[in-house]
Motif scaffolding. Structure first.
Motif, PDB file in Angstrom:
ATOM      1  N   ALA A   1      18.558  -0.103   2.236  1.00  0.00           N
ATOM      2  CA  ALA A   1      17.381   0.625   1.771  1.00  0.00           C
ATOM      3  C   ALA A   1      16.521  -0.238   0.853  1.00  0.00           C
ATOM      4  O   ALA A   1      15.295  -0.232   0.960  1.00  0.00           O
ATOM      5  CB  ALA A   1      17.808   1.898   1.048  1.00  0.00           C
ATOM      6  N   ALA A   2      17.156  -0.988  -0.026  1.00  0.00           N
ATOM      7  CA  ALA A   2      16.396  -1.868  -0.919  1.00  0.00           C
ATOM      8  C   ALA A   2      15.684  -2.962  -0.133  1.00  0.00           C
ATOM      9  O   ALA A   2      14.530  -3.293  -0.415  1.00  0.00           O
ATOM     10  CB  ALA A   2      17.328  -2.483  -1.961  1.00  0.00           C
ATOM     11  N   HIS A   3      16.350  -3.498   0.869  1.00  0.00           N
ATOM     12  CA  HIS A   3      15.723  -4.534   1.701  1.00  0.00           C
ATOM     13  C   HIS A   3      14.517  -3.977   2.437  1.00  0.00           C
ATOM     14  O   HIS A   3      13.458  -4.607   2.482  1.00  0.00           O
ATOM     15  CB  HIS A   3      16.745  -5.090   2.683  1.00  0.00           C
ATOM     16  CG  HIS A   3      16.184  -6.092   3.627  1.00  0.00           C
ATOM     17  ND1 HIS A   3      15.798  -7.353   3.224  1.00  0.00           N
ATOM     18  CD2 HIS A   3      15.915  -6.031   4.952  1.00  0.00           C
ATOM     19  CE1 HIS A   3      15.322  -8.015   4.257  1.00  0.00           C
ATOM     20  NE2 HIS A   3      15.393  -7.226   5.324  1.00  0.00           N
ATOM     21  N   ARG A   4      14.665  -2.779   2.998  1.00  0.00           N
ATOM     22  CA  ARG A   4      13.538  -2.167   3.710  1.00  0.00           C
ATOM     23  C   ARG A   4      12.390  -1.864   2.764  1.00  0.00           C
ATOM     24  O   ARG A   4      11.218  -2.045   3.114  1.00  0.00           O
ATOM     25  CB  ARG A   4      13.995  -0.899   4.427  1.00  0.00           C
ATOM     26  CG  ARG A   4      14.840  -1.198   5.644  1.00  0.00           C
ATOM     27  CD  ARG A   4      15.319   0.049   6.326  1.00  0.00           C
ATOM     28  NE  ARG A   4      14.201   0.846   6.827  1.00  0.00           N
ATOM     29  CZ  ARG A   4      14.338   2.055   7.333  1.00  0.00           C
ATOM     30  NH1 ARG A   4      15.531   2.600   7.403  1.00  0.00           N
ATOM     31  NH2 ARG A   4      13.300   2.714   7.777  1.00  0.00           N
ATOM     32  N   ALA A   5      12.698  -1.393   1.560  1.00  0.00           N
ATOM     33  CA  ALA A   5      11.645  -1.062   0.598  1.00  0.00           C
ATOM     34  C   ALA A   5      10.898  -2.311   0.141  1.00  0.00           C
ATOM     35  O   ALA A   5       9.670  -2.301   0.049  1.00  0.00           O
ATOM     36  CB  ALA A   5      12.252  -0.339  -0.601  1.00  0.00           C
ATOM     37  N   VAL A   6      11.632  -3.379  -0.111  1.00  0.00           N
ATOM     38  CA  VAL A   6      10.978  -4.619  -0.550  1.00  0.00           C
ATOM     39  C   VAL A   6      10.137  -5.216   0.571  1.00  0.00           C
ATOM     40  O   VAL A   6       9.021  -5.683   0.342  1.00  0.00           O
ATOM     41  CB  VAL A   6      12.032  -5.626  -1.057  1.00  0.00           C
ATOM     42  CG1 VAL A   6      11.430  -7.001  -1.235  1.00  0.00           C
ATOM     43  CG2 VAL A   6      12.621  -5.134  -2.356  1.00  0.00           C
TER      44      VAL A   6
ATOM     45  N   SER B   1       6.056  -5.593   0.394  1.00  0.00           N
ATOM     46  CA  SER B   1       5.430  -6.914   0.462  1.00  0.00           C
ATOM     47  C   SER B   1       4.288  -6.969   1.465  1.00  0.00           C
ATOM     48  O   SER B   1       3.455  -7.874   1.388  1.00  0.00           O
ATOM     49  CB  SER B   1       6.475  -7.979   0.808  1.00  0.00           C
ATOM     50  OG  SER B   1       6.940  -7.801   2.125  1.00  0.00           O
ATOM     51  N   VAL B   2       4.222  -6.040   2.392  1.00  0.00           N
ATOM     52  CA  VAL B   2       3.153  -6.080   3.389  1.00  0.00           C
ATOM     53  C   VAL B   2       2.092  -5.009   3.183  1.00  0.00           C
ATOM     54  O   VAL B   2       1.058  -5.039   3.835  1.00  0.00           O
ATOM     55  CB  VAL B   2       3.724  -5.955   4.827  1.00  0.00           C
ATOM     56  CG1 VAL B   2       4.603  -7.131   5.158  1.00  0.00           C
ATOM     57  CG2 VAL B   2       4.442  -4.653   5.025  1.00  0.00           C
ATOM     58  N   VAL B   3       2.319  -4.079   2.281  1.00  0.00           N
ATOM     59  CA  VAL B   3       1.321  -3.037   2.025  1.00  0.00           C
ATOM     60  C   VAL B   3       0.245  -3.595   1.107  1.00  0.00           C
ATOM     61  O   VAL B   3       0.535  -4.093   0.024  1.00  0.00           O
ATOM     62  CB  VAL B   3       1.982  -1.786   1.394  1.00  0.00           C
ATOM     63  CG1 VAL B   3       0.930  -0.770   0.976  1.00  0.00           C
ATOM     64  CG2 VAL B   3       2.953  -1.163   2.365  1.00  0.00           C
TER      65      VAL B   3
ATOM     66  N   ALA C   1      -1.865   3.361  -0.669  1.00  0.00           N
ATOM     67  CA  ALA C   1      -0.763   2.418  -0.466  1.00  0.00           C
ATOM     68  C   ALA C   1       0.544   3.014  -1.001  1.00  0.00           C
ATOM     69  O   ALA C   1       1.601   2.915  -0.364  1.00  0.00           O
ATOM     70  CB  ALA C   1      -1.075   1.095  -1.151  1.00  0.00           C
ATOM     71  N   ILE C   2       0.477   3.650  -2.149  1.00  0.00           N
ATOM     72  CA  ILE C   2       1.675   4.282  -2.715  1.00  0.00           C
ATOM     73  C   ILE C   2       2.153   5.410  -1.814  1.00  0.00           C
ATOM     74  O   ILE C   2       3.352   5.579  -1.585  1.00  0.00           O
ATOM     75  CB  ILE C   2       1.389   4.761  -4.157  1.00  0.00           C
ATOM     76  CG1 ILE C   2       1.200   3.556  -5.080  1.00  0.00           C
ATOM     77  CG2 ILE C   2       2.497   5.672  -4.665  1.00  0.00           C
ATOM     78  CD1 ILE C   2       0.722   3.904  -6.465  1.00  0.00           C
ATOM     79  N   GLN C   3       1.239   6.181  -1.266  1.00  0.00           N
ATOM     80  CA  GLN C   3       1.617   7.274  -0.352  1.00  0.00           C
ATOM     81  C   GLN C   3       2.287   6.732   0.912  1.00  0.00           C
ATOM     82  O   GLN C   3       3.237   7.328   1.418  1.00  0.00           O
ATOM     83  CB  GLN C   3       0.394   8.114   0.025  1.00  0.00           C
ATOM     84  CG  GLN C   3      -0.063   9.029  -1.074  1.00  0.00           C
ATOM     85  CD  GLN C   3       1.025  10.007  -1.476  1.00  0.00           C
ATOM     86  OE1 GLN C   3       1.751  10.548  -0.658  1.00  0.00           O
ATOM     87  NE2 GLN C   3       1.149  10.208  -2.782  1.00  0.00           N
ATOM     88  N   ARG C   4       1.805   5.583   1.423  1.00  0.00           N
ATOM     89  CA  ARG C   4       2.453   4.997   2.604  1.00  0.00           C
ATOM     90  C   ARG C   4       3.871   4.569   2.302  1.00  0.00           C
ATOM     91  O   ARG C   4       4.790   4.781   3.096  1.00  0.00           O
ATOM     92  CB  ARG C   4       1.643   3.802   3.118  1.00  0.00           C
ATOM     93  CG  ARG C   4       0.423   4.220   3.884  1.00  0.00           C
ATOM     94  CD  ARG C   4      -0.106   3.112   4.717  1.00  0.00           C
ATOM     95  NE  ARG C   4      -0.471   1.977   3.858  1.00  0.00           N
ATOM     96  CZ  ARG C   4      -0.841   0.794   4.307  1.00  0.00           C
ATOM     97  NH1 ARG C   4      -0.869   0.563   5.584  1.00  0.00           N
ATOM     98  NH2 ARG C   4      -1.155  -0.170   3.484  1.00  0.00           N
ATOM     99  N   VAL C   5       4.094   3.992   1.126  1.00  0.00           N
ATOM    100  CA  VAL C   5       5.444   3.584   0.742  1.00  0.00           C
ATOM    101  C   VAL C   5       6.341   4.809   0.596  1.00  0.00           C
ATOM    102  O   VAL C   5       7.491   4.820   1.046  1.00  0.00           O
ATOM    103  CB  VAL C   5       5.418   2.755  -0.563  1.00  0.00           C
ATOM    104  CG1 VAL C   5       6.813   2.530  -1.088  1.00  0.00           C
ATOM    105  CG2 VAL C   5       4.721   1.422  -0.320  1.00  0.00           C
TER     106      VAL C   5
END
Length: 104
Positions: free
Chosen positions: A51-56, A60-62, A87-91
């Motif tokens: 999960a941390a890898h996916r979030a980072v 990094s691309v948003v 951008a925050i909503q997409r994350v």
């Protein structure tokens, strides 16, 4: 030399067996439960790392996620707020899909 003879177990042997059983079973159960807890720990650790890898990688691309709106020139500050909020909503939308419900 005396030949080896088989004898039938008497009452004292059965009592000794019960005492040995009473001592060994709790220890064996603790080892088995500790093994289950360790496997669960490794599973949760793997899920959290994934999960941390996916979030980072997503962060990094948003675009506009790390933009400091106050540091921008006045003409760009007006557009910075909504773009950063989007951008925050997409994350957050992607974070809802992470498999964290298995931790409970």
């Amino acid at each position: 030399m005396r030949p080896c003879t088989l004898r039938a177990p008497d009452r004292s042997d059965r009592g000794a067996t019960m005492v040995e059983f009473a001592i060994v079973i709790p220890i064996l159960l603790m080892v088995i439960l500790a093994l289950f807890d360790f496997v669960r720990y490794l599973t949760i650790r793997g899920i959290m790392n994934s999960a941390a890898h996916r979030a980072v990688s997503l962060a990094s691309v948003v675009e506009n996620l790390d933009t400091d709106c106050n540091a921008l020139p006045d003409d760009l500050q007006a557009a910075c707020g909504p773009a950063r909020a989007a951008a925050i909503q997409r994350v957050l939308m992607v974070a809802r899909d992470l498999p964290l419900d298995t931790l409970v």
